[in-house]
Design an enzyme around this catalytic site. Sequence first.
Site, PDB file in Angstrom:
ATOM      1  N   ASP A 132       0.880  -1.173   0.000  1.00  0.00           N
ATOM      2  CA  ASP A 132       0.000   0.000   0.000  1.00  0.00           C
ATOM      3  C   ASP A 132       0.909   1.212   0.000  1.00  0.00           C
ATOM      4  O   ASP A 132       1.692   1.411   0.928  1.00  0.00           O
ATOM      5  CB  ASP A 132      -0.879  -0.049   1.254  1.00  0.00           C
ATOM      6  CG  ASP A 132      -1.943   1.044   1.304  1.00  0.00           C
ATOM      7  OD1 ASP A 132      -1.852   2.015   0.530  1.00  0.00           O
ATOM      8  OD2 ASP A 132      -2.851   0.937   2.146  1.00  0.00           O
ATOM      9  N   ASP A 175      -3.170   7.216  -3.441  1.00  0.00           N
ATOM     10  CA  ASP A 175      -3.073   6.138  -2.447  1.00  0.00           C
ATOM     11  C   ASP A 175      -3.580   4.879  -3.140  1.00  0.00           C
ATOM     12  O   ASP A 175      -4.733   4.844  -3.597  1.00  0.00           O
ATOM     13  CB  ASP A 175      -3.942   6.527  -1.239  1.00  0.00           C
ATOM     14  CG  ASP A 175      -3.878   5.540  -0.090  1.00  0.00           C
ATOM     15  OD1 ASP A 175      -3.200   4.501  -0.208  1.00  0.00           O
ATOM     16  OD2 ASP A 175      -4.527   5.817   0.944  1.00  0.00           O
ATOM     17  N   HIS A 187     -11.439   6.314   2.454  1.00  0.00           N
ATOM     18  CA  HIS A 187     -11.386   7.651   3.059  1.00  0.00           C
ATOM     19  C   HIS A 187     -11.249   8.727   1.999  1.00  0.00           C
ATOM     20  O   HIS A 187     -10.855   8.450   0.862  1.00  0.00           O
ATOM     21  CB  HIS A 187     -10.180   7.717   4.006  1.00  0.00           C
ATOM     22  CG  HIS A 187      -8.913   7.201   3.381  1.00  0.00           C
ATOM     23  ND1 HIS A 187      -8.060   8.003   2.660  1.00  0.00           N
ATOM     24  CD2 HIS A 187      -8.383   5.956   3.334  1.00  0.00           C
ATOM     25  CE1 HIS A 187      -7.056   7.268   2.204  1.00  0.00           C
ATOM     26  NE2 HIS A 187      -7.226   6.019   2.587  1.00  0.00           N
ATOM     27  N   HIS A 190      -6.130  10.918   5.454  1.00  0.00           N
ATOM     28  CA  HIS A 190      -7.449  10.415   5.872  1.00  0.00           C
ATOM     29  C   HIS A 190      -8.349  11.577   6.249  1.00  0.00           C
ATOM     30  O   HIS A 190      -8.188  12.168   7.298  1.00  0.00           O
ATOM     31  CB  HIS A 190      -7.310   9.468   7.079  1.00  0.00           C
ATOM     32  CG  HIS A 190      -6.756   8.132   6.716  1.00  0.00           C
ATOM     33  ND1 HIS A 190      -6.128   7.308   7.609  1.00  0.00           N
ATOM     34  CD2 HIS A 190      -6.733   7.474   5.537  1.00  0.00           C
ATOM     35  CE1 HIS A 190      -5.735   6.201   6.991  1.00  0.00           C
ATOM     36  NE2 HIS A 190      -6.093   6.286   5.740  1.00  0.00           N
ATOM     37  N   GLU A 199     -10.809   1.152  -0.490  1.00  0.00           N
ATOM     38  CA  GLU A 199      -9.858   0.055  -0.249  1.00  0.00           C
ATOM     39  C   GLU A 199     -10.496  -1.141   0.461  1.00  0.00           C
ATOM     40  O   GLU A 199     -10.409  -1.267   1.672  1.00  0.00           O
ATOM     41  CB  GLU A 199      -8.617   0.547   0.499  1.00  0.00           C
ATOM     42  CG  GLU A 199      -8.829   1.359   1.741  1.00  0.00           C
ATOM     43  CD  GLU A 199      -7.499   1.731   2.409  1.00  0.00           C
ATOM     44  OE1 GLU A 199      -6.545   0.938   2.389  1.00  0.00           O
ATOM     45  OE2 GLU A 199      -7.435   2.844   2.963  1.00  0.00           O
ATOM     46  N   GLU A 222      -6.785  -1.260  -3.696  1.00  0.00           N
ATOM     47  CA  GLU A 222      -7.133   0.153  -3.458  1.00  0.00           C
ATOM     48  C   GLU A 222      -6.815   1.002  -4.674  1.00  0.00           C
ATOM     49  O   GLU A 222      -5.785   0.823  -5.323  1.00  0.00           O
ATOM     50  CB  GLU A 222      -6.337   0.683  -2.257  1.00  0.00           C
ATOM     51  CG  GLU A 222      -6.633   2.144  -1.923  1.00  0.00           C
ATOM     52  CD  GLU A 222      -5.851   2.655  -0.720  1.00  0.00           C
ATOM     53  OE1 GLU A 222      -6.279   3.655  -0.130  1.00  0.00           O
ATOM     54  OE2 GLU A 222      -4.813   2.054  -0.373  1.00  0.00           O
TER      55      GLU A 222
END
Length: 293
Positions: free
Chosen positions: A85, A96, A155, A163, A188, A276
């Site tokens: 990640d 992300d 998020h 976040h 995710e 994700e």
Amino acid sequence: MKDEEIEQYLEAGRIAARTLHAGAAMVKPGRSVLEVVDGIEAMILEAGAEIAFPLNLSFNEDAAHDTASAGDERTFSAGDLIKLDLGVALDGRIADTALSVDLGGHDALVAASAAALDRAIALVRPGVTAGELGAAIQAEIEGRGFLPVANLTGHGLAPYQIHTAPTIPNVGIAGGAVLEEGMAIAIEPFATTGSGRVSDRMRTEIYQQIAVKPVRLPSAKRILNQIRERRGMPFSRRWLPQEKVDLALSTLLKGGVLHGYPVLHDVAGSFVSQAEHTLIVTADGCIVTTHHG
């Protein structure tokens, strides 16, 4: 969102996708965890971007928040399921993205989180609720015989903030945030053979500055000076000078200056997969910034 801001999100996404897939190819039985983590983080810097958070590299029943420690001697083994990640920032605009690397026997579990991600992305448009995305993720994962991890979520993203609102659950909830044009979000899904909930391990390698307060301890001051240019983005213990690092970190944690992110794990013997993407909500759907290929 202005055009130049969208372009930064898109470029961060291109760098993130390229780096994630090059990094995944480095994960092989016998390889050093430290070498792979350092190599992937170096690729982000070589691309002219910032590391938005330390590369998360989590084994088997661990879902998130592990990374290499200084002097880490772990290696990969056949049968491991590794989550990568990573976060890339350009002027604070963050991409992300994550995938799971299967070193043997976990194809169906890896496919479950990936399919759940695709199903949620297909629903994204203004007016859709976060709860509807969570329900789609849950249905896809449970339909394949696994459980979603209920206490991990996607998020929102904002400049230099990993976040933010809205929270995107991995299970169906009533309502939740309503998606709006211009939102940057990360979805995710995590699929597990375990309990469907994660808890904290004793191990903490990732930290974030959450307050500005005076500190007296010289080693703690050194850390704050070193992380100042992170602008509140998380950092790794491995990046710090190692002399007196434990004392300095515990002082800063106790003083409420730093927050630590323990490794999150499902029950022993279980396996967790993750997928994700980052996307920007548009008038009629979304742009996936971290799409590869």
